[in-house]
Design a protein around this motif. Structure first.
Motif, PDB file in Angstrom:
ATOM      1  N   UNK A  22     -26.628  13.648 -16.586  1.00  8.83           N
ATOM      2  CA  UNK A  22     -26.329  14.875 -17.319  1.00  8.83           C
ATOM      3  C   UNK A  22     -25.154  15.623 -16.722  1.00  8.83           C
ATOM      4  N   UNK A  23     -25.146  15.765 -15.391  1.00  6.98           N
ATOM      5  CA  UNK A  23     -24.039  16.457 -14.727  1.00  6.98           C
ATOM      6  C   UNK A  23     -22.712  15.739 -14.964  1.00  6.98           C
ATOM      7  N   UNK A  24     -22.722  14.412 -14.816  1.00  2.00           N
ATOM      8  CA  UNK A  24     -21.497  13.644 -15.051  1.00  2.00           C
ATOM      9  C   UNK A  24     -21.098  13.683 -16.525  1.00  2.00           C
ATOM     10  N   UNK A  25     -22.104  13.668 -17.405  1.00  2.00           N
ATOM     11  CA  UNK A  25     -21.806  13.722 -18.834  1.00  2.00           C
ATOM     12  C   UNK A  25     -21.129  15.019 -19.227  1.00  2.00           C
ATOM     13  N   UNK A  26     -21.621  16.150 -18.707  1.00  2.56           N
ATOM     14  CA  UNK A  26     -20.986  17.431 -19.017  1.00  2.56           C
ATOM     15  C   UNK A  26     -19.605  17.533 -18.367  1.00  2.56           C
ATOM     16  N   UNK A  27     -19.451  16.911 -17.198  1.00  3.91           N
ATOM     17  CA  UNK A  27     -18.123  16.847 -16.584  1.00  3.91           C
ATOM     18  C   UNK A  27     -17.147  16.105 -17.490  1.00  3.91           C
ATOM     19  N   UNK A  71     -21.143  23.967 -24.181  1.00  2.00           N
ATOM     20  CA  UNK A  71     -22.050  23.212 -23.312  1.00  2.00           C
ATOM     21  C   UNK A  71     -23.362  23.965 -23.102  1.00  2.00           C
ATOM     22  N   UNK A  72     -23.302  25.281 -22.972  1.00  2.00           N
ATOM     23  CA  UNK A  72     -24.535  26.043 -22.791  1.00  2.00           C
ATOM     24  C   UNK A  72     -25.382  25.975 -24.042  1.00  2.00           C
ATOM     25  N   UNK A  73     -24.753  25.884 -25.207  1.00  2.00           N
ATOM     26  CA  UNK A  73     -25.506  25.777 -26.455  1.00  2.00           C
ATOM     27  C   UNK A  73     -26.231  24.436 -26.550  1.00  2.00           C
ATOM     28  N   UNK A  74     -25.599  23.374 -26.057  1.00  2.00           N
ATOM     29  CA  UNK A  74     -26.259  22.061 -26.034  1.00  2.00           C
ATOM     30  C   UNK A  74     -27.527  22.130 -25.185  1.00  2.00           C
ATOM     31  N   UNK A  75     -27.396  22.672 -23.986  1.00  2.00           N
ATOM     32  CA  UNK A  75     -28.549  22.792 -23.101  1.00  2.00           C
ATOM     33  C   UNK A  75     -29.631  23.686 -23.692  1.00  2.00           C
ATOM     34  N   UNK A  76     -29.219  24.794 -24.300  1.00  2.00           N
ATOM     35  CA  UNK A  76     -30.182  25.725 -24.891  1.00  2.00           C
ATOM     36  C   UNK A  76     -30.931  25.068 -26.042  1.00  2.00           C
ATOM     37  N   UNK A  77     -30.206  24.302 -26.878  1.00  2.00           N
ATOM     38  CA  UNK A  77     -30.847  23.624 -28.001  1.00  2.00           C
ATOM     39  C   UNK A  77     -31.893  22.627 -27.539  1.00  2.00           C
ATOM     40  N   UNK A  98     -27.122  21.058 -17.824  1.00  2.00           N
ATOM     41  CA  UNK A  98     -26.080  21.890 -18.450  1.00  2.00           C
ATOM     42  C   UNK A  98     -26.036  23.265 -17.811  1.00  2.00           C
ATOM     43  N   UNK A  99     -27.221  23.856 -17.529  1.00  2.00           N
ATOM     44  CA  UNK A  99     -27.257  25.175 -16.898  1.00  2.00           C
ATOM     45  C   UNK A  99     -26.630  25.120 -15.506  1.00  2.00           C
ATOM     46  N   UNK A 100     -26.984  24.090 -14.737  1.00  5.30           N
ATOM     47  CA  UNK A 100     -26.452  23.957 -13.376  1.00  5.30           C
ATOM     48  C   UNK A 100     -24.948  23.734 -13.412  1.00  5.30           C
ATOM     49  N   UNK A 101     -24.489  22.838 -14.296  1.00  4.61           N
ATOM     50  CA  UNK A 101     -23.068  22.511 -14.340  1.00  4.61           C
ATOM     51  C   UNK A 101     -22.226  23.739 -14.703  1.00  4.61           C
ATOM     52  N   UNK A 121     -23.007  26.946 -14.403  1.00  5.60           N
ATOM     53  CA  UNK A 121     -23.048  27.946 -13.336  1.00  5.60           C
ATOM     54  C   UNK A 121     -22.122  27.567 -12.186  1.00  5.60           C
ATOM     55  N   UNK A 122     -22.159  26.285 -11.792  1.00  3.48           N
ATOM     56  CA  UNK A 122     -21.427  25.844 -10.593  1.00  3.48           C
ATOM     57  C   UNK A 122     -19.951  25.571 -10.880  1.00  3.48           C
ATOM     58  N   UNK A 123     -19.647  24.992 -12.045  1.00  2.67           N
ATOM     59  CA  UNK A 123     -18.264  24.571 -12.298  1.00  2.67           C
ATOM     60  C   UNK A 123     -17.434  25.615 -13.022  1.00  2.67           C
ATOM     61  N   UNK A 124     -18.082  26.518 -13.761  1.00  6.58           N
ATOM     62  CA  UNK A 124     -17.327  27.467 -14.580  1.00  6.58           C
ATOM     63  C   UNK A 124     -17.488  28.908 -14.097  1.00  6.58           C
ATOM     64  N   UNK A 125     -18.723  29.361 -13.909  1.00  9.53           N
ATOM     65  CA  UNK A 125     -18.953  30.770 -13.604  1.00  9.53           C
ATOM     66  C   UNK A 125     -18.665  31.108 -12.142  1.00  9.53           C
TER      67      UNK A 125
END
Length: 257
Positions: free
Chosen positions: A75-80, A116-122, A214-217, A219-223
């Motif tokens: 998941x982390x690599x996929x969102x990357x 990306x956050x919408x994907x995780x939320x869905x 998605x939430x972790x990615x 938070x860590x990569x964008x925010x």
């Protein structure tokens, strides 16, 4: 009202009420403080993923920790890769750089974290719908109280999502609309669980892990990198306190839950 009709009604209610409550806070009270609320969002997203969703995924009977960790890595690599594709498609240019980009180009690029956050939320809402349906099929009262509990624990996550969307350049109306659409993924989860509960139950931990990634990615990569752009010690202290507030908000509702 049949069991299926009850599931549709309650999952739709659960999927939208938490969004509307979060919207009433985020879009009216907090939207003028988006820069500060980014720090709160980091705390909410990380604690939702690490203290709620992932432990829930690993607690499913028969779940394989190695497969779940592999899913988290994927998941982390996929969102990357999704973000990388988006960056390559938009190149590294920006408005005013002489390349004749249309107005709003920068907002489109910034908006990738919002999508990306919408994907995780869905995905997370889909799993909530499965849980509500399973509870309803066991007992009406259990289903009702399960829905109430899900609404309560979804509120802080939805507030975090709204802050991410506003920070990514979404308008208030678009943020509300897309969050409501994601909330209705609970209905899809509930209906599919009604017909295919065994199959839906088996994939739930993996959906929770992907949603958590998605939430972790984000938070860590964008925010968090945005927060590092303001390195003054007073600002850093404020950010730390606000992250702790986000974590505390999730922990408080978890205890009440």
């Amino acid at each position: 009202m049949s069991v299926l009709q009850s599931i549709i009604f309650i999952t739709a209610l659960a999927g939208t009420v938490s969004v509307l409550i979060a919207a009433s806070c985020s879009l009216s009270l907090l939207s003028k403080m988006v820069e500060n609320m980014v720090s709160v969002s980091v705390g909410i997203l990380l604690s939702t993923a690490l203290l709620h969703s992932l432990p829930e995924a690993f607690s499913f009977p028969g779940s394989e920790p190695r497969l779940l960790f592999a899913t988290l890595l994927a998941g982390l690599l996929g969102f990357f890769l999704l973000e990388k594709i988006s960056l390559l498609r938009h190149s590294h240019h920006h408005e005013g750089d002489g390349h004749d980009h249309h107005h709003g180009h920068d907002a489109e690029v910034a908006g990738r974290s919002g999508w990306m956050i919408l994907v995780g939320d869905g995905l997370h809402n889909f799993v909530d719908g499965v849980l509500i349906a399973a509870a309803f099929m066991a007992d009406y009262h259990v289903g009702f109280f399960t829905a109430l509990a899900i609404i309560a624990h979804e509120i802080p996550q939805e507030i975090g999502d709204f802050m991410v969307l506003l920070n990514a350049g979404f308008t208030r109306s678009r943020a509300l609309l897309y969050n409501l659409i994601c909330g209705l993924a609970a209905v899809l989860g509930g209906v599919l669980a009604y017909f295919f509960l065994a199959q839906a139950h088996s994939i739930m931990p993996y959906l929770l892990v992907i949603a958590s990634s998605s939430f972790i990615y984000i938070a860590v990569s964008d925010l968090i990198p945005q927060m590092h752009r303001r390195p003054h010690w007073v600002e850093s202290l404020r950010q730390t306190v606000l992250i702790a507030c986000g974590v505390g908000f999730v922990l408080l509702l978890s205890v009440l839950h």
